[in-house]
Structure formats: structure tokens, C-alpha cells
Write a protein that holds these residues in place. Sequence first.
Motif, PDB file in Angstrom:
ATOM      1  N   PHE A 101       6.814   0.263   1.100  1.00 32.73           N
ATOM      2  CA  PHE A 101       7.162   0.250  -0.320  1.00 32.73           C
ATOM      3  C   PHE A 101       6.012  -0.299  -1.161  1.00 32.73           C
ATOM      4  O   PHE A 101       6.178  -1.149  -2.025  1.00 32.73           O
ATOM      5  CB  PHE A 101       8.442  -0.560  -0.553  1.00 32.73           C
ATOM      6  CG  PHE A 101       9.122  -0.247  -1.868  1.00 32.73           C
ATOM      7  CD1 PHE A 101       9.471   1.040  -2.194  1.00 32.73           C
ATOM      8  CD2 PHE A 101       9.401  -1.259  -2.773  1.00 32.73           C
ATOM      9  CE1 PHE A 101      10.091   1.342  -3.405  1.00 32.73           C
ATOM     10  CE2 PHE A 101      10.020  -0.972  -3.990  1.00 32.73           C
ATOM     11  CZ  PHE A 101      10.371   0.320  -4.300  1.00 32.73           C
ATOM     12  N   THR A 102       4.798   0.191  -0.862  1.00 26.02           N
ATOM     13  CA  THR A 102       3.610  -0.241  -1.592  1.00 26.02           C
ATOM     14  C   THR A 102       3.320   0.646  -2.794  1.00 26.02           C
ATOM     15  O   THR A 102       2.799   0.182  -3.812  1.00 26.02           O
ATOM     16  CB  THR A 102       2.389  -0.232  -0.671  1.00 26.02           C
ATOM     17  OG1 THR A 102       2.279   1.079  -0.060  1.00 26.02           O
ATOM     18  CG2 THR A 102       2.529  -1.275   0.436  1.00 26.02           C
ATOM     19  N   ARG A 103       3.638   1.948  -2.635  1.00 19.25           N
ATOM     20  CA  ARG A 103       3.423   2.906  -3.717  1.00 19.25           C
ATOM     21  C   ARG A 103       4.576   3.900  -3.747  1.00 19.25           C
ATOM     22  O   ARG A 103       5.242   4.128  -2.737  1.00 19.25           O
ATOM     23  CB  ARG A 103       2.108   3.668  -3.524  1.00 19.25           C
ATOM     24  CG  ARG A 103       0.863   2.879  -3.855  1.00 19.25           C
ATOM     25  CD  ARG A 103      -0.391   3.709  -3.649  1.00 19.25           C
ATOM     26  NE  ARG A 103      -0.696   3.902  -2.235  1.00 19.25           N
ATOM     27  CZ  ARG A 103      -1.343   4.949  -1.744  1.00 19.25           C
ATOM     28  NH1 ARG A 103      -1.722   5.939  -2.538  1.00 19.25           N
ATOM     29  NH2 ARG A 103      -1.600   5.030  -0.460  1.00 19.25           N
ATOM     30  N   GLN A 104       4.751   4.505  -4.909  1.00 14.46           N
ATOM     31  CA  GLN A 104       5.807   5.504  -5.073  1.00 14.46           C
ATOM     32  C   GLN A 104       5.388   6.468  -6.184  1.00 14.46           C
ATOM     33  O   GLN A 104       4.744   6.071  -7.156  1.00 14.46           O
ATOM     34  CB  GLN A 104       7.121   4.813  -5.447  1.00 14.46           C
ATOM     35  CG  GLN A 104       8.291   5.750  -5.677  1.00 14.46           C
ATOM     36  CD  GLN A 104       9.560   4.976  -6.001  1.00 14.46           C
ATOM     37  OE1 GLN A 104      10.398   4.733  -5.156  1.00 14.46           O
ATOM     38  NE2 GLN A 104       9.699   4.568  -7.252  1.00 14.46           N
ATOM     39  N   LEU A 105       5.745   7.729  -5.998  1.00 16.47           N
ATOM     40  CA  LEU A 105       5.496   8.754  -7.022  1.00 16.47           C
ATOM     41  C   LEU A 105       6.792   9.502  -7.276  1.00 16.47           C
ATOM     42  O   LEU A 105       7.429   9.980  -6.339  1.00 16.47           O
ATOM     43  CB  LEU A 105       4.407   9.730  -6.548  1.00 16.47           C
ATOM     44  CG  LEU A 105       4.237  11.025  -7.363  1.00 16.47           C
ATOM     45  CD1 LEU A 105       3.864  10.723  -8.806  1.00 16.47           C
ATOM     46  CD2 LEU A 105       3.196  11.938  -6.703  1.00 16.47           C
ATOM     47  N   GLY A 121       3.231  -5.165  -6.497  1.00 17.96           N
ATOM     48  CA  GLY A 121       2.280  -6.230  -6.796  1.00 17.96           C
ATOM     49  C   GLY A 121       2.361  -7.345  -5.775  1.00 17.96           C
ATOM     50  O   GLY A 121       3.429  -7.615  -5.225  1.00 17.96           O
ATOM     51  N   VAL A 122       1.218  -7.982  -5.504  1.00 17.73           N
ATOM     52  CA  VAL A 122       1.169  -9.140  -4.621  1.00 17.73           C
ATOM     53  C   VAL A 122       1.005 -10.410  -5.446  1.00 17.73           C
ATOM     54  O   VAL A 122       1.789 -11.352  -5.336  1.00 17.73           O
ATOM     55  CB  VAL A 122       0.009  -9.008  -3.603  1.00 17.73           C
ATOM     56  CG1 VAL A 122      -0.098 -10.262  -2.752  1.00 17.73           C
ATOM     57  CG2 VAL A 122       0.216  -7.777  -2.724  1.00 17.73           C
ATOM     58  N   ASP A 123      -0.016 -10.417  -6.312  1.00 20.90           N
ATOM     59  CA  ASP A 123      -0.248 -11.589  -7.146  1.00 20.90           C
ATOM     60  C   ASP A 123       0.128 -11.327  -8.600  1.00 20.90           C
ATOM     61  O   ASP A 123      -0.174 -12.121  -9.489  1.00 20.90           O
ATOM     62  CB  ASP A 123      -1.711 -12.030  -7.055  1.00 20.90           C
ATOM     63  CG  ASP A 123      -2.679 -10.908  -7.423  1.00 20.90           C
ATOM     64  OD1 ASP A 123      -2.216  -9.783  -7.716  1.00 20.90           O
ATOM     65  OD2 ASP A 123      -3.899 -11.153  -7.417  1.00 20.90           O
TER      66      ASP A 123
END
Length: 203
Positions: free
Chosen positions: A95-99, A179-181
Motif C-alpha cells: 500500500f505504498t502507491r495507488q492509481l 507517507g513515512v515522515d
Amino acid sequence: MTHPATTPFDLHADGDPPADPWVVARSWLPADDDPERPQVTLATTGADGCPDARTVLLTAFDETGFAFHTARTSRKVAELAADPRAALVVLWPGFTRQLVVRGGVVPDGPADAARAWAARSDHLRRLAWLGTDELAGLDRAGRVAGWAADVPTGADTDPAPGWVGYRVRPVELTFWAGGVDTASRRLQYSLVEGTWRTRWLAG
């Protein structure tokens, strides 16, 4: 179409995004000749007006749209005949990117369908020829025997008669990055009078 390998566009980077959404899409999605095809969720409108969804393989994509192929007798085909609009969701591992793609749907051309069929695995080509409702209704022994049946000569090059392709022509593409930070973020492209307009949205 072969897309050159590129570094995925970073939604968290400073600066203006590309004016053309296909620049971002080509940096995120694999080339059409990559055998590892993305699994995407295809959403349509059911006959009862309720949303319907299922997972399909993204066969190919370019500026004409996002292509997928399926059985002509499937429910999704009937739903697209009644309402030729759809949405596609591509989700990356973790679930890091999605389009998310939204737009009208048109039949895919025969040349594109032939290329898609040639790129299919032996298993998926056999499924297109033999995977029927009648087979699904048999007991296990009957299903195993039916699956072992011979397919027609030339089935490796000739698409099954019940196999059909469609292409989602986007009017909106929304790219999302976790997002991480910092908070997740979306970049949305909307087609307005032939021009792509962009805006940043909360994740």
C-alpha cells in the motif's frame, strides 16, 4: 507498446508535476511487454444500479487508455454494454502507491487484442477456451476431465471466440502515495475541454 524503464515519479518531491499524466503513468506502470501484468480492480455499474467490482489483469496501456480482456459472456461485459463507464484501481504492494482511473469504455481493436492474446500465458489461454459456466457446475472429476480436454489447433495464436477486450479512456487519473515522515498525498489529473488540469489533494 514498450515503455522505457524510469524512476517512479515521486509525489512527495518539490516542484511542479508533469503537465501530462501519461508521464507519471509510464513511470509507475510496467511496460506492456513485461510478462508480470498488474492486477487491477475494475468497477462497473450493476444492472440494479449498485456498484460491482472484480480483479482483472491490465493487458496494456497508452494514451488511448487502459486495456483489459475478459469472457464475452461475463457479467462485466453486460454491465459495460448498459453503461460504458468504469473505474480501475491499481494498488502497489505494501500500500505504498495507488492509481485510480475513471472514464468511458470502448471495445479494444483486433490488432491490440491479438497482441494481448499472444502475451497471455498458456494457462490463461486455456482458461479462455475452456473456462465455462458449464464446466464450473460439474463435480471435481468432471472439472478435471474438462480442463484436460484438447483446445482447437492454433489456440496459441488465435483468440478464443468468447474472448473480448475493452479499453478505459480516462477523463480522470488520481495518483496516490503513502507517507513515512509526512501525510499521504494525491495528485489528480482531470480532462477539461481537451486539457489536463492538475490539483493536489489530501491522501
